[in-house]
Design a protein around this motif. Sequence first.
Motif, PDB file in Angstrom:
ATOM      1  N   TRP A  98       0.763  -1.239   0.000  1.00  0.00           N
ATOM      2  CA  TRP A  98       0.000   0.000   0.000  1.00  0.00           C
ATOM      3  C   TRP A  98       0.794   1.288   0.000  1.00  0.00           C
ATOM      4  O   TRP A  98       0.213   2.368  -0.134  1.00  0.00           O
ATOM      5  CB  TRP A  98      -0.970   0.018   1.181  1.00  0.00           C
ATOM      6  CG  TRP A  98      -0.342  -0.223   2.525  1.00  0.00           C
ATOM      7  CD1 TRP A  98      -0.379  -1.380   3.235  1.00  0.00           C
ATOM      8  CD2 TRP A  98       0.403   0.704   3.330  1.00  0.00           C
ATOM      9  NE1 TRP A  98       0.304  -1.242   4.415  1.00  0.00           N
ATOM     10  CE2 TRP A  98       0.797   0.031   4.505  1.00  0.00           C
ATOM     11  CE3 TRP A  98       0.795   2.027   3.179  1.00  0.00           C
ATOM     12  CZ2 TRP A  98       1.548   0.630   5.515  1.00  0.00           C
ATOM     13  CZ3 TRP A  98       1.549   2.627   4.187  1.00  0.00           C
ATOM     14  CH2 TRP A  98       1.910   1.933   5.333  1.00  0.00           C
ATOM     15  N   GLU A 114      -7.621  -0.012  -4.899  1.00  0.00           N
ATOM     16  CA  GLU A 114      -8.351  -0.975  -5.725  1.00  0.00           C
ATOM     17  C   GLU A 114      -7.526  -1.442  -6.919  1.00  0.00           C
ATOM     18  O   GLU A 114      -7.553  -2.624  -7.271  1.00  0.00           O
ATOM     19  CB  GLU A 114      -9.665  -0.364  -6.212  1.00  0.00           C
ATOM     20  CG  GLU A 114     -10.681  -0.181  -5.105  1.00  0.00           C
ATOM     21  CD  GLU A 114     -11.901   0.626  -5.550  1.00  0.00           C
ATOM     22  OE1 GLU A 114     -11.918   1.144  -6.685  1.00  0.00           O
ATOM     23  OE2 GLU A 114     -12.829   0.756  -4.728  1.00  0.00           O
ATOM     24  N   SER A 118      -4.623  -4.137  -4.645  1.00  0.00           N
ATOM     25  CA  SER A 118      -5.324  -5.409  -4.836  1.00  0.00           C
ATOM     26  C   SER A 118      -4.609  -6.272  -5.880  1.00  0.00           C
ATOM     27  O   SER A 118      -4.532  -7.493  -5.739  1.00  0.00           O
ATOM     28  CB  SER A 118      -6.785  -5.186  -5.208  1.00  0.00           C
ATOM     29  OG  SER A 118      -6.889  -4.471  -6.405  1.00  0.00           O
ATOM     30  N   LYS A 119      -4.053  -5.641  -6.929  1.00  0.00           N
ATOM     31  CA  LYS A 119      -3.280  -6.387  -7.933  1.00  0.00           C
ATOM     32  C   LYS A 119      -2.035  -7.000  -7.295  1.00  0.00           C
ATOM     33  O   LYS A 119      -1.702  -8.159  -7.534  1.00  0.00           O
ATOM     34  CB  LYS A 119      -2.883  -5.464  -9.081  1.00  0.00           C
ATOM     35  CG  LYS A 119      -2.046  -6.148 -10.138  1.00  0.00           C
ATOM     36  CD  LYS A 119      -1.636  -5.181 -11.229  1.00  0.00           C
ATOM     37  CE  LYS A 119      -0.748  -5.902 -12.232  1.00  0.00           C
ATOM     38  NZ  LYS A 119       0.409  -5.142 -12.611  1.00  0.00           N
ATOM     39  N   ARG A 122      -2.932 -10.007  -5.219  1.00  0.00           N
ATOM     40  CA  ARG A 122      -3.172 -11.184  -6.070  1.00  0.00           C
ATOM     41  C   ARG A 122      -1.851 -11.793  -6.535  1.00  0.00           C
ATOM     42  O   ARG A 122      -1.717 -13.016  -6.585  1.00  0.00           O
ATOM     43  CB  ARG A 122      -4.052 -10.808  -7.263  1.00  0.00           C
ATOM     44  CG  ARG A 122      -5.533 -10.670  -6.915  1.00  0.00           C
ATOM     45  CD  ARG A 122      -6.417 -10.530  -8.156  1.00  0.00           C
ATOM     46  NE  ARG A 122      -6.107  -9.353  -8.945  1.00  0.00           N
ATOM     47  CZ  ARG A 122      -6.597  -8.135  -8.716  1.00  0.00           C
ATOM     48  NH1 ARG A 122      -7.416  -7.933  -7.704  1.00  0.00           N
ATOM     49  NH2 ARG A 122      -6.263  -7.127  -9.506  1.00  0.00           N
TER      50      ARG A 122
END
Length: 135
Positions: A98, A114, A118-119, A122
């Motif tokens: 972050w 987002e 989030s990427k 993953r």
Amino acid sequence: MPFVNTTYKLDGETDEEYAKVFPDLIVGCAKISLELGSKVLKLPFPGTAEACREISKLCDGVPWAVLSAGVDHETFIGQVETAMECGASGVIAGRALWKDCISLDGDVQRTRLEEIASKRLREIQDVLDASAQAA
């Protein structure tokens, strides 16, 4: 018993000198923590695959997770891959996820979380999944 080991560069120690001893410092921290009864370890990446293997051997079943320790995401992904291949149990990813997403503008921050964080999460999960399948 909670126990936190931290390692910092000594006053007057060069970056090169610190980098040379860093793997031994992290392995030493793991050893001390285990001797004091730690049931799980969270450690910065110890610098080398050999140090990761040594920590895994010392742990003898005690789970250890590699911390992002503020490195950039690309560096962290490589560290996670190495640590997992050498016996780490998982990761604790903070700033690597972050730190590039913080903004005073709430909408910008939300979008960055987002789209960027989030990427990244993953990608970390993909490494963990691959490690679990190899085990």
